[in-house]
Motif scaffolding. Structure first.
Motif, PDB file in Angstrom:
ATOM      1  N   ARG A  54     -34.951  14.837  38.256  1.00 27.36           N
ATOM      2  CA  ARG A  54     -33.946  15.637  37.553  1.00 27.36           C
ATOM      3  C   ARG A  54     -33.999  15.418  36.045  1.00 27.36           C
ATOM      4  O   ARG A  54     -33.137  15.894  35.319  1.00 27.36           O
ATOM      5  N   SER A  55     -35.013  14.714  35.594  1.00 26.04           N
ATOM      6  CA  SER A  55     -35.093  14.349  34.178  1.00 26.04           C
ATOM      7  C   SER A  55     -35.865  15.351  33.332  1.00 26.04           C
ATOM      8  O   SER A  55     -35.907  15.219  32.110  1.00 26.04           O
ATOM      9  N   VAL A  56     -36.495  16.340  33.971  1.00 26.79           N
ATOM     10  CA  VAL A  56     -37.276  17.342  33.245  1.00 26.79           C
ATOM     11  C   VAL A  56     -36.648  18.709  33.467  1.00 26.79           C
ATOM     12  O   VAL A  56     -36.472  19.143  34.619  1.00 26.79           O
ATOM     13  N   ALA A  57     -36.305  19.367  32.386  1.00 25.16           N
ATOM     14  CA  ALA A  57     -35.691  20.692  32.485  1.00 25.16           C
ATOM     15  C   ALA A  57     -36.666  21.680  33.117  1.00 25.16           C
ATOM     16  O   ALA A  57     -37.886  21.570  32.950  1.00 25.16           O
ATOM     17  N   GLN A  58     -36.134  22.660  33.849  1.00 26.95           N
ATOM     18  CA  GLN A  58     -36.998  23.638  34.510  1.00 26.95           C
ATOM     19  C   GLN A  58     -37.811  24.443  33.498  1.00 26.95           C
ATOM     20  O   GLN A  58     -38.958  24.804  33.763  1.00 26.95           O
ATOM     21  N   SER A  59     -37.238  24.703  32.326  1.00 25.00           N
ATOM     22  CA  SER A  59     -37.977  25.431  31.292  1.00 25.00           C
ATOM     23  C   SER A  59     -39.218  24.643  30.858  1.00 25.00           C
ATOM     24  O   SER A  59     -40.278  25.233  30.585  1.00 25.00           O
ATOM     25  N   THR A  60     -39.090  23.312  30.800  1.00 32.58           N
ATOM     26  CA  THR A  60     -40.229  22.469  30.446  1.00 32.58           C
ATOM     27  C   THR A  60     -41.262  22.475  31.559  1.00 32.58           C
ATOM     28  O   THR A  60     -42.472  22.545  31.311  1.00 32.58           O
ATOM     29  N   LEU A  61     -40.808  22.422  32.811  1.00 35.04           N
ATOM     30  CA  LEU A  61     -41.736  22.459  33.941  1.00 35.04           C
ATOM     31  C   LEU A  61     -42.497  23.773  33.990  1.00 35.04           C
ATOM     32  O   LEU A  61     -43.685  23.804  34.338  1.00 35.04           O
ATOM     33  N   LYS A  62     -41.846  24.867  33.641  1.00 30.94           N
ATOM     34  CA  LYS A  62     -42.527  26.165  33.621  1.00 30.94           C
ATOM     35  C   LYS A  62     -43.682  26.151  32.628  1.00 30.94           C
ATOM     36  O   LYS A  62     -44.734  26.752  32.865  1.00 30.94           O
ATOM     37  N   ASP A  63     -43.479  25.474  31.507  1.00 29.96           N
ATOM     38  CA  ASP A  63     -44.527  25.399  30.487  1.00 29.96           C
ATOM     39  C   ASP A  63     -45.656  24.468  30.922  1.00 29.96           C
ATOM     40  O   ASP A  63     -46.834  24.757  30.689  1.00 29.96           O
ATOM     41  N   LEU A  64     -45.307  23.361  31.567  1.00 28.44           N
ATOM     42  CA  LEU A  64     -46.313  22.387  31.978  1.00 28.44           C
ATOM     43  C   LEU A  64     -47.077  22.809  33.234  1.00 28.44           C
ATOM     44  O   LEU A  64     -48.230  22.420  33.422  1.00 28.44           O
ATOM     45  N   LEU A  65     -46.432  23.581  34.091  1.00 28.25           N
ATOM     46  CA  LEU A  65     -47.015  23.970  35.382  1.00 28.25           C
ATOM     47  C   LEU A  65     -47.016  25.492  35.515  1.00 28.25           C
ATOM     48  O   LEU A  65     -46.257  26.072  36.300  1.00 28.25           O
ATOM     49  N   PRO A  66     -47.861  26.199  34.747  1.00 32.92           N
ATOM     50  CA  PRO A  66     -47.813  27.671  34.728  1.00 32.92           C
ATOM     51  C   PRO A  66     -48.084  28.314  36.078  1.00 32.92           C
ATOM     52  O   PRO A  66     -47.632  29.433  36.341  1.00 32.92           O
ATOM     53  N   GLY A  67     -48.805  27.622  36.956  1.00 32.12           N
ATOM     54  CA  GLY A  67     -49.115  28.212  38.256  1.00 32.12           C
ATOM     55  C   GLY A  67     -47.908  28.411  39.145  1.00 32.12           C
ATOM     56  O   GLY A  67     -47.925  29.253  40.048  1.00 32.12           O
ATOM     57  N   VAL A  68     -46.834  27.678  38.912  1.00 31.15           N
ATOM     58  CA  VAL A  68     -45.647  27.788  39.771  1.00 31.15           C
ATOM     59  C   VAL A  68     -45.017  29.169  39.662  1.00 31.15           C
ATOM     60  O   VAL A  68     -44.485  29.704  40.648  1.00 31.15           O
ATOM     61  N   ALA A  69     -45.076  29.767  38.491  1.00 33.97           N
ATOM     62  CA  ALA A  69     -44.455  31.079  38.280  1.00 33.97           C
ATOM     63  C   ALA A  69     -45.074  32.162  39.165  1.00 33.97           C
ATOM     64  O   ALA A  69     -44.453  33.203  39.395  1.00 33.97           O
ATOM     65  N   GLU A  70     -46.273  31.925  39.675  1.00 31.75           N
ATOM     66  CA  GLU A  70     -46.951  32.910  40.512  1.00 31.75           C
ATOM     67  C   GLU A  70     -46.594  32.760  41.981  1.00 31.75           C
ATOM     68  O   GLU A  70     -47.003  33.576  42.809  1.00 31.75           O
ATOM     69  N   LEU A  71     -45.828  31.755  42.325  1.00 31.11           N
ATOM     70  CA  LEU A  71     -45.435  31.528  43.713  1.00 31.11           C
ATOM     71  C   LEU A  71     -44.214  32.365  44.077  1.00 31.11           C
ATOM     72  O   LEU A  71     -43.450  32.785  43.199  1.00 31.11           O
ATOM     73  N   PRO A  72     -43.996  32.622  45.392  1.00 36.08           N
ATOM     74  CA  PRO A  72     -42.748  33.268  45.820  1.00 36.08           C
ATOM     75  C   PRO A  72     -41.546  32.438  45.369  1.00 36.08           C
ATOM     76  O   PRO A  72     -41.651  31.224  45.188  1.00 36.08           O
ATOM     77  N   GLU A  73     -40.413  33.079  45.207  1.00 36.30           N
ATOM     78  CA  GLU A  73     -39.234  32.425  44.631  1.00 36.30           C
ATOM     79  C   GLU A  73     -38.819  31.177  45.394  1.00 36.30           C
ATOM     80  O   GLU A  73     -38.480  30.156  44.788  1.00 36.30           O
ATOM     81  N   ASP A  74     -38.856  31.229  46.728  1.00 31.36           N
ATOM     82  CA  ASP A  74     -38.437  30.053  47.499  1.00 31.36           C
ATOM     83  C   ASP A  74     -39.395  28.883  47.307  1.00 31.36           C
ATOM     84  O   ASP A  74     -38.991  27.718  47.267  1.00 31.36           O
ATOM     85  N   GLN A  75     -40.686  29.181  47.139  1.00 32.35           N
ATOM     86  CA  GLN A  75     -41.661  28.126  46.901  1.00 32.35           C
ATOM     87  C   GLN A  75     -41.563  27.586  45.467  1.00 32.35           C
ATOM     88  O   GLN A  75     -41.848  26.410  45.222  1.00 32.35           O
ATOM     89  N   GLN A  76     -41.170  28.441  44.550  1.00 35.22           N
ATOM     90  CA  GLN A  76     -40.970  27.979  43.173  1.00 35.22           C
ATOM     91  C   GLN A  76     -39.885  26.905  43.123  1.00 35.22           C
ATOM     92  O   GLN A  76     -40.046  25.873  42.449  1.00 35.22           O
ATOM     93  N   GLU A  77     -38.799  27.165  43.809  1.00 36.88           N
ATOM     94  CA  GLU A  77     -37.685  26.212  43.809  1.00 36.88           C
ATOM     95  C   GLU A  77     -38.131  24.845  44.325  1.00 36.88           C
ATOM     96  O   GLU A  77     -37.786  23.803  43.759  1.00 36.88           O
TER      97      GLU A  77
END
Length: 260
Positions: A54-77
């Motif tokens: 819980r120490s890394v904001a989701q906005s930061t994770l989106k930048d560090l892990l660009p591949g997650v944005a291509e997953l279905p919404e439930d898998q992104q979570e």
């Protein structure tokens, strides 16, 4: 024979007894040179550890892990939630990992928080943590420290800019874009002490894998950030500069979080 009144004799006896003994031993303890208790070394600033997942904001994770944005919404979570490391004492050590697969590359992020406690009353938690941090820095075999000039650094400690490691399983410090300011090094103004390591690995003909680690100490806590990338094409070298910048940016955010 002199006559001593009864009352005067009783008073003399009471005074004599009081002068010879103490009821609680405090008189002996107060004598100069008596034994004194040494104060215990100060405890560290941190008594618990935050949840790394819980120490890394989701906005930061989106930048560090660009591949997650291509997953279905439930898998992104699920991907952004991370996977907690298994530890036996969450007040002493915790960790979390994230992974993301994309068509062009795969990336990974891991955090490790270690709270150091000294069991020696003459050594503070901070001093003990500094010893543990020092061993980690020494194990990294940094080619040069922040106090060294570039001319003092070993000329063969890094692969030439843009070159790949030799055939077979090898590892090298830095690699692509490996100028002096991208070599593994001590970092300034990051916690109480910090260093960055950059490791490029190639095994046979497989894709090259780069891991950038930022390790810092804040009081009696040691934090390790590891950010990795493996491009899909086996001929492509992961960019050192990008990974280092993003790993350092995350480390600075974590320093601020511990300071809250």
């Amino acid at each position: 024979m002199a006559y001593v009144p009864g009352a005067a004799l009783l008073a003399a006896l009471v005074v004599g007894c009081s002068a010879d003994t103490g009821t609680d031993g405090s008189a002996a303890d107060s004598r100069p040179g008596g034994p004194t208790a040494s104060p215990a070394a100060p405890a560290g600033k941190y008594r618990t550890l935050p949840d790394p997942c819980r120490s890394v904001a989701q906005s930061t994770l989106k930048d560090l892990l660009p591949g997650v944005a291509e997953l279905p919404e439930d898998q992104q979570e699920k991907a952004y939630a991370g996977t907690a490391a298994v530890t036996y004492d969450t007040d002493r050590r915790v960790g979390c990992t994230w992974k993301a697969e994309a068509p062009d590359s795969s990336r990974g992020l891991s955090l490790d928080f270690e709270r150091v406690v000294s069991y020696d009353t003459s050594v503070s938690d901070d001093d003990r943590a500094d010893e543990v941090y020092g061993k980690k820095e020494a194990a990294a075999h940094l080619p040069y420290s922040a106090s060294d000039s570039p001319s003092d650094s070993p000329s063969d400690s890094v692969s030439p800019s843009g070159s790949a490691p030799s055939d077979g399983e090898t590892d090298g410090k830095s690699g692509d874009g490996a100028t002096e300011d991208l070599q593994p090094r001590v970092l300034d103004n990051l916690g109480d002490a910090a260093f960055l390591d950059d490791l490029l690995i190639q095994a046979g003909s497989t894709a090259q894998h780069r891991t950038v680690s930022v390790v810092f100490r804040t009081s009696n806590v040691i934090v390790t950030v590891q950010y990795t990338e493996q491009p899909a094409p086996s001929t492509e070298i992961p960019d050192s500069k990008e990974l280092q910048e993003k790993a350092q940016a995350l480390a600075r955010k974590l320093v601020d979080k511990f300071s809250e």
